[in-house]
Design a protein around this motif. Sequence first.
Motif, PDB file in Angstrom:
ATOM      1  N   ARG A   1     -14.889 -19.002  -5.192  1.00  0.00           N
ATOM      2  CA  ARG A   1     -15.578 -17.834  -5.751  1.00  0.00           C
ATOM      3  C   ARG A   1     -16.455 -18.205  -6.940  1.00  0.00           C
ATOM      4  NH1 ARG A   1     -13.780 -12.440  -4.195  1.00  0.00           N
ATOM      5  NH2 ARG A   1     -12.271 -12.707  -2.544  1.00  0.00           N
ATOM      6  N   ILE A   2     -17.293 -19.208  -6.734  1.00  0.00           N
ATOM      7  CA  ILE A   2     -18.270 -19.577  -7.751  1.00  0.00           C
ATOM      8  C   ILE A   2     -19.664 -19.507  -7.137  1.00  0.00           C
ATOM      9  CG2 ILE A   2     -16.723 -20.994  -9.154  1.00  0.00           C
ATOM     10  CD1 ILE A   2     -17.895 -23.471  -7.837  1.00  0.00           C
ATOM     11  N   HIS A   3     -20.623 -19.101  -7.965  1.00  0.00           N
ATOM     12  CA  HIS A   3     -22.012 -18.965  -7.513  1.00  0.00           C
ATOM     13  C   HIS A   3     -22.915 -19.375  -8.663  1.00  0.00           C
ATOM     14  CE1 HIS A   3     -25.622 -17.434  -5.666  1.00  0.00           C
ATOM     15  NE2 HIS A   3     -24.948 -16.975  -4.631  1.00  0.00           N
ATOM     16  N   LYS A   4     -23.921 -20.183  -8.341  1.00  0.00           N
ATOM     17  CA  LYS A   4     -24.770 -20.699  -9.411  1.00  0.00           C
ATOM     18  C   LYS A   4     -25.763 -19.672  -9.949  1.00  0.00           C
ATOM     19  CE  LYS A   4     -28.683 -22.892  -7.201  1.00  0.00           C
ATOM     20  NZ  LYS A   4     -29.431 -24.134  -7.164  1.00  0.00           N
ATOM     21  N   ASP A   5     -25.951 -18.545  -9.257  1.00  0.00           N
ATOM     22  CA  ASP A   5     -26.920 -17.549  -9.720  1.00  0.00           C
ATOM     23  C   ASP A   5     -26.295 -16.402 -10.510  1.00  0.00           C
ATOM     24  OD1 ASP A   5     -29.068 -18.930  -8.678  1.00  0.00           O
ATOM     25  OD2 ASP A   5     -28.963 -17.933  -6.752  1.00  0.00           O
ATOM     26  N   LEU A   6     -25.046 -16.533 -10.901  1.00  0.00           N
ATOM     27  CA  LEU A   6     -24.429 -15.530 -11.767  1.00  0.00           C
ATOM     28  C   LEU A   6     -24.806 -15.842 -13.215  1.00  0.00           C
ATOM     29  CD1 LEU A   6     -20.975 -15.130 -10.036  1.00  0.00           C
ATOM     30  CD2 LEU A   6     -22.715 -13.356 -10.333  1.00  0.00           C
ATOM     31  N   ILE A   7     -26.085 -15.729 -13.469  1.00  0.00           N
ATOM     32  CA  ILE A   7     -26.687 -16.050 -14.766  1.00  0.00           C
ATOM     33  C   ILE A   7     -27.655 -14.926 -15.137  1.00  0.00           C
ATOM     34  CG2 ILE A   7     -26.452 -18.557 -14.512  1.00  0.00           C
ATOM     35  CD1 ILE A   7     -29.345 -18.669 -13.518  1.00  0.00           C
ATOM     36  N   PRO A   8     -28.105 -14.864 -16.380  1.00  0.00           N
ATOM     37  CA  PRO A   8     -29.095 -13.846 -16.750  1.00  0.00           C
ATOM     38  C   PRO A   8     -30.364 -13.967 -15.907  1.00  0.00           C
ATOM     39  CG  PRO A   8     -28.161 -14.827 -18.706  1.00  0.00           C
ATOM     40  CD  PRO A   8     -27.670 -15.649 -17.537  1.00  0.00           C
ATOM     41  N   TYR A   9     -30.999 -12.843 -15.662  1.00  0.00           N
ATOM     42  CA  TYR A   9     -32.207 -12.777 -14.844  1.00  0.00           C
ATOM     43  C   TYR A   9     -33.273 -13.757 -15.322  1.00  0.00           C
ATOM     44  CZ  TYR A   9     -36.232 -10.762 -12.406  1.00  0.00           C
ATOM     45  OH  TYR A   9     -37.337 -10.581 -11.611  1.00  0.00           O
ATOM     46  N   ASP A  10     -33.444 -13.854 -16.618  1.00  0.00           N
ATOM     47  CA  ASP A  10     -34.482 -14.735 -17.182  1.00  0.00           C
ATOM     48  C   ASP A  10     -34.262 -16.212 -16.859  1.00  0.00           C
ATOM     49  OD1 ASP A  10     -35.744 -12.543 -18.249  1.00  0.00           O
ATOM     50  OD2 ASP A  10     -34.847 -12.781 -20.229  1.00  0.00           O
ATOM     51  N   GLU A  11     -33.042 -16.569 -16.498  1.00  0.00           N
ATOM     52  CA  GLU A  11     -32.732 -17.967 -16.190  1.00  0.00           C
ATOM     53  C   GLU A  11     -32.852 -18.291 -14.699  1.00  0.00           C
ATOM     54  OE1 GLU A  11     -29.042 -19.192 -17.981  1.00  0.00           O
ATOM     55  OE2 GLU A  11     -29.462 -18.027 -19.782  1.00  0.00           O
ATOM     56  N   LEU A  12     -33.110 -17.285 -13.877  1.00  0.00           N
ATOM     57  CA  LEU A  12     -33.266 -17.518 -12.440  1.00  0.00           C
ATOM     58  C   LEU A  12     -34.557 -18.265 -12.141  1.00  0.00           C
ATOM     59  CD1 LEU A  12     -32.309 -14.020 -10.970  1.00  0.00           C
ATOM     60  CD2 LEU A  12     -30.939 -16.108 -10.866  1.00  0.00           C
ATOM     61  N   THR A  13     -34.572 -18.946 -11.006  1.00  0.00           N
ATOM     62  CA  THR A  13     -35.808 -19.580 -10.554  1.00  0.00           C
ATOM     63  C   THR A  13     -36.760 -18.488 -10.080  1.00  0.00           C
ATOM     64  OG1 THR A  13     -35.074 -19.790  -8.261  1.00  0.00           O
ATOM     65  CG2 THR A  13     -34.554 -21.633  -9.758  1.00  0.00           C
ATOM     66  N   LYS A  14     -38.011 -18.846  -9.952  1.00  0.00           N
ATOM     67  CA  LYS A  14     -39.023 -17.910  -9.462  1.00  0.00           C
ATOM     68  C   LYS A  14     -38.638 -17.386  -8.069  1.00  0.00           C
ATOM     69  CE  LYS A  14     -44.025 -17.532  -9.243  1.00  0.00           C
ATOM     70  NZ  LYS A  14     -45.291 -18.233  -9.461  1.00  0.00           N
ATOM     71  N   GLU A  15     -38.100 -18.271  -7.235  1.00  0.00           N
ATOM     72  CA  GLU A  15     -37.703 -17.889  -5.876  1.00  0.00           C
ATOM     73  C   GLU A  15     -36.571 -16.866  -5.894  1.00  0.00           C
ATOM     74  OE1 GLU A  15     -37.952 -21.172  -6.871  1.00  0.00           O
ATOM     75  OE2 GLU A  15     -39.904 -21.510  -5.936  1.00  0.00           O
ATOM     76  N   GLU A  16     -35.595 -17.059  -6.762  1.00  0.00           N
ATOM     77  CA  GLU A  16     -34.472 -16.115  -6.844  1.00  0.00           C
ATOM     78  C   GLU A  16     -34.936 -14.771  -7.399  1.00  0.00           C
ATOM     79  OE1 GLU A  16     -31.547 -16.418  -5.445  1.00  0.00           O
ATOM     80  OE2 GLU A  16     -32.277 -18.338  -4.734  1.00  0.00           O
ATOM     81  N   LYS A  17     -35.845 -14.784  -8.345  1.00  0.00           N
ATOM     82  CA  LYS A  17     -36.388 -13.527  -8.860  1.00  0.00           C
ATOM     83  C   LYS A  17     -37.119 -12.786  -7.744  1.00  0.00           C
ATOM     84  CE  LYS A  17     -36.913 -14.893 -13.685  1.00  0.00           C
ATOM     85  NZ  LYS A  17     -37.854 -15.163 -14.766  1.00  0.00           N
TER      86      LYS A  17
END
Length: 67
Positions: free
Chosen positions: A34-50
Amino acid sequence: MAELEHIRWCRYHQFHNWRMGIPENGARKDAALRIHKDLIPYDELTKEEKEKDKDNIRMLQKLFAES
C-alpha cells in the motif's frame, strides 16, 4: 480544479491506509505494501501526472454538460 482532484485522490488512498513510498522495483505503486509514489503535494507531481488530474476534471465536466 485539478489540484482539488489530486487532493481528493490522495485522501481516498490515505483513508484506505496507503502511504507515500517508492516500490523497490521502481513501479508507481505496490498494492501489497500500500505505497504509491504520487501521494505527494500537487505541485510536486510531474507534468504528466498533473495532466491525468486535468483529464479527470474534463471528463466530469463533459458528463455534467450531457446531463
